[in-house]
Design a protein around this motif. Sequence first.
Motif, short mmCIF file in Angstrom:
data_model
loop_
_atom_site.label_atom_id
_atom_site.label_comp_id
_atom_site.label_asym_id
_atom_site.label_seq_id
_atom_site.Cartn_x
_atom_site.Cartn_y
_atom_site.Cartn_z
N ARG A 147 70.97 -46.72 55.67
CA ARG A 147 70.00 -46.87 56.66
C ARG A 147 70.45 -46.78 58.06
O ARG A 147 71.40 -46.95 58.45
N GLY A 148 69.47 -46.43 58.67
CA GLY A 148 69.75 -46.09 60.30
C GLY A 148 70.45 -44.73 60.60
O GLY A 148 70.58 -44.46 61.65
N ALA A 149 70.61 -43.96 59.63
CA ALA A 149 71.27 -42.68 59.94
C ALA A 149 70.16 -41.90 60.73
O ALA A 149 68.95 -41.71 60.36
N ARG A 150 70.76 -41.29 61.65
CA ARG A 150 70.07 -40.55 62.62
C ARG A 150 69.98 -39.12 62.47
O ARG A 150 70.13 -38.18 63.05
N ILE A 151 69.26 -38.97 61.20
CA ILE A 151 69.01 -37.45 60.77
C ILE A 151 67.71 -36.97 61.39
O ILE A 151 66.41 -37.48 61.11
N VAL A 152 67.64 -35.79 62.04
CA VAL A 152 66.33 -35.28 62.48
C VAL A 152 65.69 -34.07 61.71
O VAL A 152 64.52 -33.91 61.79
N ALA A 153 66.57 -33.44 60.85
CA ALA A 153 66.19 -32.49 60.15
C ALA A 153 67.17 -32.19 58.79
O ALA A 153 68.36 -32.30 59.14
N ILE A 154 66.60 -31.79 57.89
CA ILE A 154 67.69 -31.40 56.59
C ILE A 154 66.71 -30.22 56.08
O ILE A 154 65.80 -29.92 55.70
N ALA A 155 67.96 -29.28 55.57
CA ALA A 155 67.48 -28.09 54.92
C ALA A 155 68.46 -27.87 53.81
O ALA A 155 69.57 -28.42 53.91
N ALA A 156 67.86 -27.70 52.53
CA ALA A 156 68.56 -27.56 51.19
C ALA A 156 68.45 -26.23 50.79
O ALA A 156 67.18 -25.66 50.25
N GLN A 157 69.60 -25.47 50.63
CA GLN A 157 69.55 -24.15 50.04
C GLN A 157 70.32 -24.08 48.79
O GLN A 157 71.46 -24.52 48.72
N SER A 158 69.84 -23.52 47.61
CA SER A 158 70.19 -23.43 46.31
C SER A 158 71.01 -22.19 46.42
O SER A 158 70.77 -20.99 46.94
N ILE A 159 72.54 -22.46 45.99
CA ILE A 159 73.49 -21.11 45.52
C ILE A 159 73.10 -20.60 44.51
O ILE A 159 73.37 -21.17 43.34
#
Length: 325
Positions: free
Chosen positions: A126-138
């Motif tokens: 909670r409160g994590a300062r994440i502004v963007a996430i990308a997930a790439q499958s190997i």
Amino acid sequence: MKSDMADELDRKLIQALQLDGRAPFSRIAEVLGVSDQTIARRYRRLRSSDILRIVGVPPVGYVAHGRWLLRLRCAPGGARNVAAALARRPDTTWVQLVSGGTEILCVVRARSEYESEELLLDRFPRGARIVAIAAQSILHTYYGSPLIIRSMDALTADEAERLRPAPVPEEVDEILDLDPGDQRLMEVLARDGRAGLAELASATGWSQSTVGRRLEHLRATGLLRYYAEFELPYVGLHTAARLWITVPPAELVATGQALAEHREVVFAAATTGSTNLAVQVVCRNSRDLYRYLTERVAALPAITHVETSPIVQNIKRVGALLTQP
């Protein structure tokens, strides 16, 4: 206390254990022309200083319910806390701070179909300062642990050949025959790949002879690989970076295989996402990284885009949570 730089024997020992993490010290000593006691003493010093660690892990191509590269961009000052939280999770490996310390990269190996579907993206502090996430499958690994880091060049060709273990299957898609005893065995080896038969017998409830046979079976079938984790600067490799590369689909295999031949490359895989090749390289310094990008990468004609992300700090490797960020 950690030394600033490895001497020749330390470098040879580290490379020998990359080839075979459970090689008897007597065999390493014979090939290198020193005593068993010298090799054992060197290993204990490196291990106790956390410069070197041997881990036993499933093969890099084992996908279980999915292997993912997560890239998280954080607000300034927020990346370290998020990286520490990710590193504590049992399903993450290679948690790294990259790109000036505002971006996190981690590998996630989903342990269930449910985890694969949710990708862990909604389970951050909670409160994590994440502004963007990308997930790439190997999708496919062209080169990766526990294969050797070729930039060391410590062993002669003859020494390396004498220390190289028998070949094992290159690809294993699924582990189907691990019973609870096997899983307990793997849990110990993930912490210490050179754990003795007595410790492994205690963890599994098996006899030492049964443990020995099972280790041989898992290794011969490709279900267990040994990997030497070590501090790269200790052997003179001070610069590491992630490369995010784009090539046309028709050129993916040829380019991935070409990258896998580069001595600077320690990981190369085809992925989903906005780029389709993920690569990690290690070099002696930033000048060598520049030469690698402008000469070897630039010589691959199919590459249309390269993004370079310097690795600032490793927070977690395969076998251990490192110093808190």
